[in-house]
Design a protein around this motif. Structure first.
Motif, PDB file in Angstrom:
ATOM      1  N   PHE A 126     -13.529   2.708   2.662  1.00 58.75           N
ATOM      2  CA  PHE A 126     -12.189   2.293   2.255  1.00 58.75           C
ATOM      3  C   PHE A 126     -12.363   1.316   1.099  1.00 58.75           C
ATOM      4  N   VAL A 127     -11.852   1.697  -0.081  1.00 55.12           N
ATOM      5  CA  VAL A 127     -12.089   0.931  -1.302  1.00 55.12           C
ATOM      6  C   VAL A 127     -10.736   0.514  -1.884  1.00 55.12           C
ATOM      7  N   THR A 128     -10.636  -0.746  -2.298  1.00 54.35           N
ATOM      8  CA  THR A 128      -9.325  -1.249  -2.724  1.00 54.35           C
ATOM      9  C   THR A 128      -9.188  -1.412  -4.235  1.00 54.35           C
ATOM     10  N   LEU A 173       0.869  -1.183   0.000  1.00 49.18           N
ATOM     11  CA  LEU A 173       0.000   0.000   0.000  1.00 49.18           C
ATOM     12  C   LEU A 173       0.903   1.229   0.000  1.00 49.18           C
ATOM     13  N   ARG A 174       0.882   2.015  -1.081  1.00 46.47           N
ATOM     14  CA  ARG A 174       1.771   3.174  -1.185  1.00 46.47           C
ATOM     15  C   ARG A 174       1.027   4.481  -1.442  1.00 46.47           C
ATOM     16  N   ARG A 229      -2.619   1.309  -4.955  1.00 45.57           N
ATOM     17  CA  ARG A 229      -3.526   2.402  -4.606  1.00 45.57           C
ATOM     18  C   ARG A 229      -4.755   1.965  -3.808  1.00 45.57           C
ATOM     19  N   ALA A 230      -5.004   2.710  -2.734  1.00 46.26           N
ATOM     20  CA  ALA A 230      -6.252   2.550  -1.985  1.00 46.26           C
ATOM     21  C   ALA A 230      -7.050   3.831  -2.156  1.00 46.26           C
ATOM     22  N   ARG A 231      -8.353   3.721  -1.933  1.00 45.67           N
ATOM     23  CA  ARG A 231      -9.216   4.893  -2.090  1.00 45.67           C
ATOM     24  C   ARG A 231     -10.110   5.071  -0.875  1.00 45.67           C
ATOM     25  N   LEU A 232     -10.374   6.348  -0.587  1.00 47.67           N
ATOM     26  CA  LEU A 232     -11.266   6.693   0.505  1.00 47.67           C
ATOM     27  C   LEU A 232     -12.372   7.561  -0.091  1.00 47.67           C
ATOM     28  N   THR A 233     -13.627   7.092   0.011  1.00 48.97           N
ATOM     29  CA  THR A 233     -14.717   7.877  -0.575  1.00 48.97           C
ATOM     30  C   THR A 233     -15.049   9.060   0.345  1.00 48.97           C
ATOM     31  N   LEU A 270      -7.685  -1.647   8.732  1.00 55.58           N
ATOM     32  CA  LEU A 270      -6.987  -1.310   7.477  1.00 55.58           C
ATOM     33  C   LEU A 270      -6.038  -2.437   7.080  1.00 55.58           C
ATOM     34  N   GLU A 271      -5.308  -2.945   8.063  1.00 52.46           N
ATOM     35  CA  GLU A 271      -4.337  -4.014   7.770  1.00 52.46           C
ATOM     36  C   GLU A 271      -5.041  -5.289   7.308  1.00 52.46           C
ATOM     37  N   THR A 272      -6.155  -5.603   7.955  1.00 49.11           N
ATOM     38  CA  THR A 272      -6.883  -6.822   7.591  1.00 49.11           C
ATOM     39  C   THR A 272      -7.431  -6.714   6.175  1.00 49.11           C
TER      40      THR A 272
END
Ligand code: SAM
Length: 337
Positions: A268-270, A9-10, A259-263, A297-299
């Motif tokens: 939290f959207v992957t 995750l970067r 990339r992760a996304r936050l609406t 988040l880690e899970t």
């Protein structure tokens, strides 16, 4: 922190609002839409808290997006908060540019250094047709205001759609070269549910590069940090600016997606093509501690298996074919590009 396919995750893309003052035909063309209630949208404090936790898990770059991020009042307050995070993430903004001219001084003073401005046409009439509401001159004013203030690099995002604007590939390249902007063409993607995506509307990376190379010879540089969505090229003649293509459809890059996304409402959207996300707002507003949020988040990242664009390509190449409506996706306007 690695997912199922060993992808770290970067990057975090944060949608700060689902509202937009444009109605781009390829994104969310509907005039009527069920907008989020204000109370459903994360506050700057909530966003900053989550950003701090994401940074502690390895996020190095945060992109603010939307909807139209500059439609959110006082965005500079959020940028100032994010600028104090340790270790400092790179903070970027993707905007349609319509409000940029008036807002860029405050955004820069708050710590913003990098922007992407979406411009799909340099013809005012066509620009208006694509965006349904946009004024090209205002966007160009914003673009040059940012350049005068020293933001660098400034990227231009251009979505190409067959029969709409593929005849402007070279004009957009010439404009970017003349002003030393970085130009990123984006293949038309089947994001959301409202844009009437069809495969024959795509202008492929191969065609885009061939068109440019014939006029302005190119040398491939590759993906920034090996994981950026765009494959970049420089001009053989040494002219300033560069060009790249984000080829999610014809050359998917799920294998290197960090990339992760936050609406805007805290999901939290992957994956950009996901149909759902995990409700972090509910968790936080329920009183969860930092340790509890981190655990979630880690899970979630640890279980991540998304590779939608690779699956799309496989389906497109199979006998069965690909049905873009097979899965209801989160609208791009909520998710942030
Ligand atoms: N309103 C801002 C803007 O216009 O840049 C930020 C949000 S917008 C959803 C982010 C990026 O996604 C823009 O560059 C836009 O062109 C791109 N985009 C939206 N829909 C797309 C689609 N169907 N295919 C490819 N790119 C798309």
């Amino acid at each position: 922190m690695l997912d199922t396919f060993n992808r770290p995750l970067r990057d975090l893309r944060i949608s700060v609002t689902d509202r937009c003052n444009f109605r781009c035909t390829y994104c969310m063309p509907l005039d009527e839409y069920e907008w989020l209630e204000k109370s459903e949208v994360l506050s700057f404090e909530e966003i900053a808290r989550l950003a701090r936790l994401f940074v502690s898990l390895g996020v190095e770059k945060i992109r603010l997006t939307g909807g139209e991020p500059l439609a959110r009042r006082a965005l500079e307050i959020l940028i100032a908060k994010l600028s104090t995070l340790e270790p400092a993430p790179e903070i970027c903004l993707t905007t349609n540019g319509s409000l940029l001219a008036e807002k860029i001084p405050a955004l820069k003073a708050a710590g913003l250094r990098r922007i992407n401005v979406s411009i799909d046409s340099l013809k005012p009439e066509r620009f208006r047709q694509i965006t349904k509401r946009g004024d090209l001159q205002k966007v160009l004013d914003g673009l040059f205001a940012a350049q005068r203030l020293g933001l660098k690099p400034i990227k231009i995002n251009a979505v190409l759609e067959r029969g709409v604007n593929e005849d402007e590939i070279l004009d957009l390249v010439a404009f970017s070269r003349a002003h030393e902007f970085s130009l990123r063409f984006i293949e038309f993607m089947d994001v959301g549910n409202a844009n009437e995506w069809r495969l024959d509307k795509i202008v492929s990376k191969q065609e885009i590069i061939a068109t440019i190379h014939a006029r302005f010879p190119l040398r491939q540089i590759g993906r920034d940090k090996g994981s950026a969505p765009s494959v970049d090229y420089e001009f053989v003649d040494g002219c300033g600016g560069d060009v790249g293509v984000i080829a999610s459809v014809t050359e998917p890059f799920c294998g290197t997606c960090t990339r992760a996304r936050l609406t805007a409402d805290g999901k939290f959207v992957t994956c950009l093509f996901a149909h759902t996300g995990y409700d972090l707002k509910k968790l936080m507003r329920g009183g969860a501690s930092d340790a509890e949020v981190l655990d979630v988040l880690e899970t979630i990242w640890g279980r991540r298996r998304d590779r939608y664009s690779e699956e799309r390509l496989a389906a497109l190449q199979s006998q069965v074919g690909y049905d873009p409506k097979r899965q209801k996706k989160i609208e791009m306007i909520s998710l942030g590009g």
